[in-house]
Motif scaffolding. Structure first.
Motif, PDB file in Angstrom:
ATOM      1  N   GLU A 210     -13.455  -9.248   3.083  1.00  0.00           N
ATOM      2  CA  GLU A 210     -12.903 -10.485   2.546  1.00  0.00           C
ATOM      3  C   GLU A 210     -11.784 -10.240   1.536  1.00  0.00           C
ATOM      4  OE1 GLU A 210     -13.435 -13.761   3.275  1.00  0.00           O
ATOM      5  OE2 GLU A 210     -14.559 -12.991   4.997  1.00  0.00           O
TER       6      GLU A 210
ATOM      7  N   TYR B  71      -1.480 -10.026  -1.063  1.00  0.00           N
ATOM      8  CA  TYR B  71      -0.433 -11.003  -0.784  1.00  0.00           C
ATOM      9  C   TYR B  71       0.867 -10.580  -1.457  1.00  0.00           C
ATOM     10  CZ  TYR B  71      -4.654 -13.821  -0.028  1.00  0.00           C
ATOM     11  OH  TYR B  71      -5.882 -14.271   0.385  1.00  0.00           O
TER      12      TYR B  71
ATOM     13  N   ALA C 194      -7.985  -9.028   0.189  1.00  0.00           N
ATOM     14  CA  ALA C 194      -6.659  -9.316   0.730  1.00  0.00           C
ATOM     15  C   ALA C 194      -5.583  -8.887  -0.254  1.00  0.00           C
ATOM     16  CB  ALA C 194      -6.515 -10.803   1.049  1.00  0.00           C
TER      17      ALA C 194
ATOM     18  N   THR D  58       0.536 -12.829   3.677  1.00  0.00           N
ATOM     19  CA  THR D  58      -0.611 -11.913   3.668  1.00  0.00           C
ATOM     20  C   THR D  58      -0.156 -10.567   4.196  1.00  0.00           C
ATOM     21  OG1 THR D  58      -2.164 -13.733   4.028  1.00  0.00           O
ATOM     22  CG2 THR D  58      -2.948 -11.502   4.516  1.00  0.00           C
TER      23      THR D  58
ATOM     24  N   SER E  36      -5.396  -7.591   5.031  1.00  0.00           N
ATOM     25  CA  SER E  36      -6.621  -8.400   5.056  1.00  0.00           C
ATOM     26  C   SER E  36      -7.775  -7.535   5.535  1.00  0.00           C
ATOM     27  CB  SER E  36      -6.444  -9.622   5.974  1.00  0.00           C
ATOM     28  OG  SER E  36      -6.113  -9.216   7.286  1.00  0.00           O
ATOM     29  N   ASP E  37      -8.973  -8.115   5.549  1.00  0.00           N
ATOM     30  CA  ASP E  37     -10.178  -7.406   5.991  1.00  0.00           C
ATOM     31  C   ASP E  37     -10.469  -6.171   5.143  1.00  0.00           C
ATOM     32  OD1 ASP E  37     -10.375  -9.273   8.041  1.00  0.00           O
ATOM     33  OD2 ASP E  37      -9.202  -8.051   9.418  1.00  0.00           O
TER      34      ASP E  37
ATOM     35  N   LYS F 106      -6.641 -17.249  -1.654  1.00  0.00           N
ATOM     36  CA  LYS F 106      -7.901 -16.860  -2.288  1.00  0.00           C
ATOM     37  C   LYS F 106      -7.659 -16.592  -3.771  1.00  0.00           C
ATOM     38  CE  LYS F 106      -9.950 -14.604   1.794  1.00  0.00           C
ATOM     39  NZ  LYS F 106     -10.537 -13.342   2.325  1.00  0.00           N
TER      40      LYS F 106
ATOM     41  N   GLY G 155     -12.092 -11.084  -2.937  1.00  0.00           N
ATOM     42  CA  GLY G 155     -12.887 -11.708  -1.877  1.00  0.00           C
ATOM     43  C   GLY G 155     -14.355 -11.838  -2.215  1.00  0.00           C
TER      44      GLY G 155
END
Length: 293
Positions: free
Chosen positions: A164, A168, A166, A179, A182-183, A138, A158
């Motif tokens: 959305e 990394y 995240a 990742t 997330s979420d 993303k 996101g």
């Protein structure tokens, strides 16, 4: 949207990057105290997003979010700003990080032709020389580096859609992207406490401050910034790691508050009346003193 900064005589020693203007002055590194005013370093940006100070070149690097440019600013008796990277290959620059041991400058950039988001390395001396390091799933925003391992950590907002966001991690030696989180929601600022190897991350929409263990991915803390803070964008820490100095994008302030978010903690407004400030970072010596934000 118009993003002009208003210059105001402040008695606190502070500075920040705002949308169209970079300003700078001296600041106490551990405590909030009265000081001097604000000095304009550069202007003319459409959207200055992030900033890093480099000891090797004695320069500030500033990412341009809407024009896909990376600026290099020097101070040899006077501030001088040049477009260091400005090629058709990239149409957006965001997070920046420097590996102290190797001197490598990394940047978040979006490829014009594909709209893919990349971590790239940038030649700090020769203009328009970049190398792709890793492609991210993303579009990322914040970027931090562990000086211990050399691994990078990038946040993704996101598109400001709930769940959305995240986080990394990137091994620049192999280009491997993992990742880690997330979420989440609107993950933005990223800063690593090098002593504890803990990543501090801001979620800009609701001004939450998360602390994440780099080894285990455990979320050690998830608290909201003090109520006086609107939308916490990019930030830095005091030298002892106890205070967070950040850009309040919504209210146009530079604020400082305890990073541990203990009950009853309050934010002190160091400077105000800026239009959408995006980043606050310390200088690193030379033309940009370490006591400056």
């Amino acid at each position: 949207a118009a993003c002009a900064a208003k210059s105001e005589t402040m008695r606190h020693l502070v500075a920040l990057v705002s949308c169209t203007m970079l300003v700078c002055a001296a600041a106490a590194r551990s405590t909030a105290s009265d000081g001097v005013g604000i000095v304009e370093v550069a202007n003319g940006f459409t959207w200055a997003e992030n900033i890093r100070c480099d000891t090797q070149t004695d320069a500030l690097f500033v990412s341009e979010y809407r024009r896909g440019q990376l600026y290099k600013i020097t101070n040899n008796g006077g501030y001088n700003s040049t477009v260091h990277v400005g090629t058709p290959e990239w149409d957006l620059f965001a997070g920046l990080a420097i590996h102290d041991a190797t001197g490598v400058l990394y940047a978040v950039a979006r490829e014009t032709s594909t709209k893919d988001c990349w971590i790239i390395s940038v030649d700090k001396v020769l203009p328009n020389r970049t190398t792709k390091v890793a492609k991210l799933p993303k579009l990322a925003n914040g970027l931090a580096i562990s000086q211990k391992t050399g691994n990078l950590w990038a946040t993704a907002e996101g598109d400001f859609i709930p769940f959305e966001g995240a986080l990394y991690s990137i091994d620049p030696s192999t280009g491997t992207v993992t990742t880690r989180l997330s979420d989440s929601f609107a993950d933005d600022g990223a800063y690593i406490n090098q002593h504890t190897q803990v990543l501090i991350m801001s979620e800009v929409i609701d001004s939450r401050v998360l602390q994440i263990d780099l080894d285990t991915d455990d979320v050690l803390q998830d608290v909201r910034a003090p109520s006086a803070v609107g939308m916490l964008d990019d930030f830095t820490l005091s030298q002892n790691g106890t205070l967070l100095y950040g850009a309040d994008y919504e209210h146009g302030n530079v604020v400082v508050f305890p990073v541990d978010g203990h009950t009853g903690s309050k934010a002190t407004i160091l400077a105000s009346q800026f239009k959408n400030p995006t980043s606050a970072r310390w200088g690193c010596g030379g033309g940009f003193p370490e006591t400056s934000l």
